[in-house]
Design a protein around this motif. Structure first.
Motif, mmCIF file in Angstrom:
data_model
loop_
_atom_site.group_PDB
_atom_site.id
_atom_site.type_symbol
_atom_site.label_atom_id
_atom_site.label_comp_id
_atom_site.label_asym_id
_atom_site.label_seq_id
_atom_site.Cartn_x
_atom_site.Cartn_y
_atom_site.Cartn_z
ATOM 1 N N ALA A 1 -1.730 -1.215 7.424
ATOM 2 C CA ALA A 1 -2.142 -2.348 6.612
ATOM 3 C C ALA A 1 -1.034 -3.503 7.086
ATOM 4 C CB ALA A 1 -1.708 -1.688 5.292
ATOM 5 N N TYR B 1 -12.762 -1.581 6.381
ATOM 6 C CA TYR B 1 -11.575 -2.137 6.000
ATOM 7 C C TYR B 1 -11.348 -2.263 4.640
ATOM 8 C CZ TYR B 1 -14.619 -5.946 4.748
ATOM 9 O OH TYR B 1 -15.724 -6.442 4.160
ATOM 10 N N GLU C 1 -8.451 -3.285 -4.843
ATOM 11 C CA GLU C 1 -8.869 -2.924 -3.634
ATOM 12 C C GLU C 1 -9.975 -3.278 -3.337
ATOM 13 O OE1 GLU C 1 -9.199 0.794 -0.751
ATOM 14 O OE2 GLU C 1 -7.879 0.979 -2.518
ATOM 15 N N GLY D 1 0.442 -6.709 5.528
ATOM 16 C CA GLY D 1 0.651 -7.449 4.300
ATOM 17 C C GLY D 1 1.747 -8.564 4.362
ATOM 18 N N ALA E 1 -2.984 -7.901 1.572
ATOM 19 C CA ALA E 1 -2.872 -6.976 2.533
ATOM 20 C C ALA E 1 -3.993 -6.795 3.084
ATOM 21 C CB ALA E 1 -2.133 -5.597 2.347
ATOM 22 N N THR F 1 0.762 -1.177 0.098
ATOM 23 C CA THR F 1 0.166 0.033 0.176
ATOM 24 C C THR F 1 0.792 1.403 -0.197
ATOM 25 O OG1 THR F 1 -0.200 0.135 2.463
ATOM 26 C CG2 THR F 1 -1.943 -1.148 1.153
ATOM 27 N N GLN G 1 -6.030 -3.764 5.420
ATOM 28 C CA GLN G 1 -5.651 -2.368 5.773
ATOM 29 C C GLN G 1 -7.167 -1.884 6.870
ATOM 30 O OE1 GLN G 1 -6.311 1.274 3.308
ATOM 31 N NE2 GLN G 1 -3.977 1.619 3.838
#
Length: 254
Positions: free
Chosen positions: A212, A244, A44, A214, A227, A25, A229
């Motif tokens: 995040a 999220y 995403e 990952g 990942a 990210t 976040q």
């Protein structure tokens, strides 16, 4: 003997650059070499109090030289929000980076990059920050990074200017990379990433601090990213608060 020393030198340089792959990210100032291409995507899935959006970009990155990069991001977006839903093109983005500082030492390197991201108003006006706003914006920032064989640290600070909207943003990122495998050839990596994003939209008086977590797996010239976040702090309109985001990515360099 000279040939062996030459091969050791090449492998040392290779490991120095490949100790960790690119953050998920966040961003990274290390570039792999001139005249190379990377195709990538980083989907995403963003869930907020307003609803869910799925952002799927197709990205082509090209390095004209070892210290410069240009890229084109063409995305689609699926959205299921409280006020509307559908599938559309999102905002097309043009990325430019120039590495203006580099200092290498044995098994470590520090680099700095000037970065701009130009967002074109090609998407639907969904008011989804960084995804689909239907408005032009220009981001200008500095990315720096320090990397060794044992860990990597990256940071970014910049400003996103939207002249015809209210999403002007002061943005800062900080990331830590931890390789779990020893450097090896052919390239094989398993990395953990710990990444923070601070976002202040002063015109709306919004603020978010996101974290995040990952994991990344790389084999030769292919990389896979995953990942999650989550918000650590939010001062934002209640019906727009982030619950999220999940990131799923892959990249191929040739």
């Amino acid at each position: 003997m000279k040939r062996i020393l030459f091969m050791v030198l090449l492998l040392t340089i290779y490991y120095k650059i490949q100790a960790q792959g690119p953050p998920i990210t966040a961003d990274k100032p290390i570039m792999l070499g001139g005249k190379s291409f990377t195709t990538k995507t980083l989907t995403e899935i963003r869930n907020t109090e307003r609803g869910t959006s799925v952002y799927v970009p197709v990205m082509l990155h090209y390095l004209p030289t070892a210290n410069s990069l240009i890229a084109l991001h063409v995305p689609l977006i699926y959205y299921d929000l409280k006020d509307q839903n559908g599938t559309d093109f999102a905002d097309v983005k043009i990325l430019g980076k120039y590495q203006f500082y580099r200092k290498d030492a044995t098994s470590k390197t520090f680099r700095m990059v000037a970065k701009t991201l130009q967002t074109l108003p090609t998407g639907k006006e969904l008011d989804l920050m960084e995804l689909s706003t239907g408005k032009y914006s220009g981001y200008y920032g500095i990315v720096s990074g320090y990397e060794t064989l044992k860990y990597g640290i990256s940071s970014e600070i910049g400003y996103n200017w939207m002249p015809d909207g209210s999403l002007d943003e002061v943005r800062a990122k900080l990331g830590f990379g931890l390789p779990l495998l020893k450097p090896q050839y052919p390239n094989k990596q398993l990395n953990l990433y710990f990444e923070y994003t601070s976002s202040w939209l002063h015109e709306r008086e919004w603020y978010q601090l996101l974290y995040a977590q990952g994991v990344q797996y790389a084999l030769k010239n292919i990389t896979f990213d995953l990942a999650l976040q989550l918000p650590l702090a939010q001062q934002i309109t209640e019906n727009r608060a982030l619950n999220y985001s999940v990131f799923l990515g892959t990249r191929y360099t040739f």
